[in-house]
Write a protein that holds these residues in place. Sequence first.
Motif, mmCIF file in Angstrom:
data_model
loop_
_atom_site.group_PDB
_atom_site.id
_atom_site.type_symbol
_atom_site.label_atom_id
_atom_site.label_comp_id
_atom_site.label_asym_id
_atom_site.label_seq_id
_atom_site.Cartn_x
_atom_site.Cartn_y
_atom_site.Cartn_z
ATOM 1 N N LEU A 65 31.468 14.622 -25.668
ATOM 2 C CA LEU A 65 32.915 14.511 -25.855
ATOM 3 C C LEU A 65 33.267 14.253 -27.319
ATOM 4 O O LEU A 65 34.204 14.843 -27.861
ATOM 5 C CB LEU A 65 33.481 13.374 -24.997
ATOM 6 N N LEU A 66 32.511 13.379 -27.958
ATOM 7 C CA LEU A 66 32.762 13.063 -29.353
ATOM 8 C C LEU A 66 32.483 14.256 -30.261
ATOM 9 O O LEU A 66 33.151 14.452 -31.271
ATOM 10 C CB LEU A 66 31.918 11.864 -29.798
ATOM 11 N N ARG A 67 31.489 15.023 -29.893
ATOM 12 C CA ARG A 67 31.112 16.179 -30.696
ATOM 13 C C ARG A 67 32.213 17.229 -30.673
ATOM 14 O O ARG A 67 32.431 17.940 -31.638
ATOM 15 C CB ARG A 67 29.788 16.757 -30.191
ATOM 16 N N GLY A 68 32.919 17.338 -29.556
ATOM 17 C CA GLY A 68 34.029 18.281 -29.455
ATOM 18 C C GLY A 68 33.594 19.710 -29.679
ATOM 19 O O GLY A 68 32.681 20.213 -29.020
ATOM 20 N N ASP A 69 34.234 20.365 -30.637
ATOM 21 C CA ASP A 69 33.979 21.773 -30.904
ATOM 22 C C ASP A 69 32.764 22.025 -31.799
ATOM 23 O O ASP A 69 32.419 23.165 -32.060
ATOM 24 C CB ASP A 69 35.206 22.411 -31.561
ATOM 25 N N PHE A 70 32.133 20.956 -32.272
ATOM 26 C CA PHE A 70 30.953 21.133 -33.108
ATOM 27 C C PHE A 70 29.760 21.567 -32.274
ATOM 28 O O PHE A 70 29.572 21.095 -31.152
ATOM 29 C CB PHE A 70 30.589 19.835 -33.839
ATOM 30 N N LYS A 71 28.974 22.445 -32.832
ATOM 31 C CA LYS A 71 27.723 22.824 -32.185
ATOM 32 C C LYS A 71 26.748 21.662 -32.346
ATOM 33 O O LYS A 71 26.867 20.855 -33.263
ATOM 34 C CB LYS A 71 27.148 24.076 -32.833
ATOM 35 N N GLN A 72 25.776 21.589 -31.465
ATOM 36 C CA GLN A 72 24.829 20.485 -31.511
ATOM 37 C C GLN A 72 24.120 20.417 -32.869
ATOM 38 O O GLN A 72 23.882 19.342 -33.395
ATOM 39 C CB GLN A 72 23.809 20.613 -30.386
ATOM 40 N N SER A 73 23.827 21.571 -33.453
ATOM 41 C CA SER A 73 23.144 21.587 -34.749
ATOM 42 C C SER A 73 24.047 21.075 -35.878
ATOM 43 O O SER A 73 23.559 20.639 -36.915
ATOM 44 C CB SER A 73 22.669 22.997 -35.078
ATOM 45 N N GLN A 74 25.368 21.114 -35.698
ATOM 46 C CA GLN A 74 26.309 20.648 -36.716
ATOM 47 C C GLN A 74 26.617 19.158 -36.591
ATOM 48 O O GLN A 74 27.177 18.567 -37.511
ATOM 49 C CB GLN A 74 27.624 21.426 -36.611
ATOM 50 N N TYR A 75 26.256 18.577 -35.483
ATOM 51 C CA TYR A 75 26.602 17.196 -35.182
ATOM 52 C C TYR A 75 26.075 16.231 -36.242
ATOM 53 O O TYR A 75 26.762 15.303 -36.654
ATOM 54 C CB TYR A 75 26.045 16.846 -33.804
#
Length: 85
Positions: A19-29
């Motif tokens: 939820l916190l990551r939102g629209d970010f891809k996992q690699s961008q987190y």
Amino acid sequence: MNTESHSRQAAFIWSVADLLRGDFKQSQYGRIILPFTLLRRLECVLAPSKQAVVDAAHAHRDKPDGVREQLLLRAAKQPFTTLHL
């Protein structure tokens, strides 16, 4: 804690991270979390001297930037180094 309870808690934590990551891809987190982690660490390290630095900032606001910077560094009581690019 039993395995089932541990698994549920881990799943809950990962769902919050999603939820916190939102629209970010996992690699961008990591690009988001690392800077905020560093800022939080800096905030914790500077917490004991925060009021002294704020007071010094108000007391020396009319001084030249170079002098003011040195006075604020002294008030922080931390071994900062200056990086000039």
